[in-house]
Design a protein around this motif. Structure first.
Motif, mmCIF file in Angstrom:
data_model
loop_
_atom_site.group_PDB
_atom_site.id
_atom_site.type_symbol
_atom_site.label_atom_id
_atom_site.label_comp_id
_atom_site.label_asym_id
_atom_site.label_seq_id
_atom_site.Cartn_x
_atom_site.Cartn_y
_atom_site.Cartn_z
ATOM 1 N N ASN A 99 0.829 -1.203 0.000
ATOM 2 C CA ASN A 99 0.000 0.000 0.000
ATOM 3 C C ASN A 99 0.867 1.258 0.000
ATOM 4 O O ASN A 99 2.058 1.224 0.285
ATOM 5 N N LEU A 100 0.205 2.339 -0.345
ATOM 6 C CA LEU A 100 0.811 3.669 -0.313
ATOM 7 C C LEU A 100 -0.171 4.619 0.343
ATOM 8 O O LEU A 100 -1.354 4.634 -0.015
ATOM 9 N N GLN A 101 0.303 5.378 1.310
ATOM 10 C CA GLN A 101 -0.525 6.382 1.970
ATOM 11 C C GLN A 101 0.211 7.714 1.921
ATOM 12 O O GLN A 101 1.408 7.775 2.180
ATOM 13 N N ILE A 102 -0.511 8.749 1.536
ATOM 14 C CA ILE A 102 0.074 10.087 1.503
ATOM 15 C C ILE A 102 -0.817 11.038 2.291
ATOM 16 O O ILE A 102 -2.046 11.022 2.144
ATOM 17 N N MET A 103 -0.204 11.854 3.136
ATOM 18 C CA MET A 103 -0.915 12.846 3.939
ATOM 19 C C MET A 103 -0.509 14.236 3.473
ATOM 20 O O MET A 103 0.683 14.527 3.325
ATOM 21 N N GLY A 104 -1.513 15.083 3.244
ATOM 22 C CA GLY A 104 -1.254 16.446 2.806
ATOM 23 C C GLY A 104 -1.912 17.455 3.734
ATOM 24 O O GLY A 104 -2.595 17.079 4.694
ATOM 25 N N GLU A 105 -1.728 18.732 3.438
ATOM 26 C CA GLU A 105 -2.296 19.778 4.288
ATOM 27 C C GLU A 105 -3.818 19.822 4.230
ATOM 28 O O GLU A 105 -4.479 20.147 5.215
ATOM 29 N N GLY B 158 -5.792 17.156 2.672
ATOM 30 C CA GLY B 158 -6.391 15.825 2.634
ATOM 31 C C GLY B 158 -5.315 14.772 2.507
ATOM 32 O O GLY B 158 -4.119 15.065 2.433
ATOM 33 N N GLY B 159 -5.754 13.538 2.496
ATOM 34 C CA GLY B 159 -4.829 12.420 2.349
ATOM 35 C C GLY B 159 -5.489 11.307 1.561
ATOM 36 O O GLY B 159 -6.679 11.381 1.225
ATOM 37 N N PHE B 160 -4.734 10.256 1.262
ATOM 38 C CA PHE B 160 -5.322 9.143 0.517
ATOM 39 C C PHE B 160 -4.514 7.874 0.711
ATOM 40 O O PHE B 160 -3.357 7.893 1.133
ATOM 41 N N THR B 161 -5.150 6.762 0.414
ATOM 42 C CA THR B 161 -4.483 5.470 0.296
ATOM 43 C C THR B 161 -4.710 4.969 -1.121
ATOM 44 O O THR B 161 -5.699 5.340 -1.778
ATOM 45 N N LEU B 162 -3.800 4.118 -1.573
ATOM 46 C CA LEU B 162 -3.899 3.596 -2.935
ATOM 47 C C LEU B 162 -4.729 2.323 -3.005
ATOM 48 O O LEU B 162 -5.420 2.076 -3.982
ATOM 49 N N HIS B 163 -4.637 1.481 -1.956
ATOM 50 C CA HIS B 163 -5.375 0.203 -1.945
ATOM 51 C C HIS B 163 -6.139 0.056 -0.637
ATOM 52 O O HIS B 163 -5.523 -0.214 0.397
#
Length: 264
Positions: free
Chosen positions: A236-242, A244-249
């Motif tokens: 999996n990949l998770q990214i957090m931003g100012e 919002g954020g997201f996961t790939l799977h």
């Protein structure tokens, strides 16, 4: 692929070369790739050799004026990779690495949200390509002298590339990490669907972890394993931003909207 014609192939194995030619209808075949590169109607070359043989044919093809796509991992080490990049710049030809995950439906869906500003400035990425027990029992995946490395160079590079792509392609300014070998280099009686590997020739890591600082102010952690004492495989990949954020799977967006914490 529309507009592309497969005109030639090269392989040191005549048996493999014959099979390739018959399967794809290729009329011109060579056991020496250097002779193939002399073809004037050859525009681009796909380098599908083992890892330890990526650099030489790539550099030769670029110097012969051909564009190149080489399979991942790009090279055995950073020095070889830099030599390949330098050759592409000198020849003014394109050099592309075979990272296909950025074109997946999940990555492209998330990319729309990123490009629309839904995530805001990226702050942190977590890359995980973890197998509980998935040491390949075929090929040379366990030999560092032929592969260049273990799970990080085989699995982790895919998700690292996607992470950088979705974060706007920042460059790394520093990296630190550790690699551990504690299962693959020993005989095992543990049942595993991957079969038993050759522990005597196993010289790559079982587990690699790293921390990377990027020039856009963000950072990234990386975890990659062929064998680890975890509950289950985790890719999996998770990214957090100012914003919002997201996961790939599975592909999912996490943000604040209308005074609520919303999952999309």
């Amino acid at each position: 692929i529309n507009g592309v014609e497969l005109v030639a192939g090269a392989d040191v194995s005549e048996k493999a070369l014959k099979s390739f030619a018959e399967q794809f209808g290729v009329k011109q075949t060579f056991t020496d790739y250097k002779k193939m590169l002399r073809l004037k109607d050859l525009d681009a070359v796909s380098v599908c050799t083992p890892n330890y043989m990526h650099k030489a044919p790539t550099v030769a093809a670029l110097r012969a004026g051909k564009h190149v796509m080489v399979e991942k991992p790009m090279a055995m080490n950073a020095r070889e990779a830099q030599a390949m990049v330098d050759a592409a710049k000198e020849a003014k030809r394109k050099l592309v690495i075979g990272f296909q995950y950025r074109f997946s439906p999940e990555a492209q869906a998330v990319k729309r949200y990123v490009d629309d500003g839904q995530i805001g400035r990226p702050l942190f990425a977590r890359v995980q390509t973890l197998r509980r027990r998935g040491i390949p029992s075929w090929g040379v995946f366990g030999r560092k002298d032929l592969q260049g490395g273990g799970p990080l160079i085989d699995l982790g590079v895919h998700y690292i590339e996607v992470a950088l792509y979705l974060m706007g392609s920042p460059s790394a300014v520093s990296a630190s990490g550790s690699a551990y070998t504690y299962i693959g280099n020993k005989p095992s009686k543990t049942l595993c669907s991957w079969g038993h590997w050759d522990h005597k020739s196993y010289t790559v890591e079982d587990l690699a972890v790293g921390f990377v600082r990027l020039d856009n102010g963000a950072c990234m952690t990386v975890e990659s394993s062929f064998a680890a004492h975890i509950e289950k495989d985790d890719f999996n990949l998770q990214i957090m931003g100012e914003k919002g954020g997201f996961t790939l799977h599975p592909p999912a967006i996490y943000k604040d909207e209308a005074g609520l914490m919303v999952n999309v």
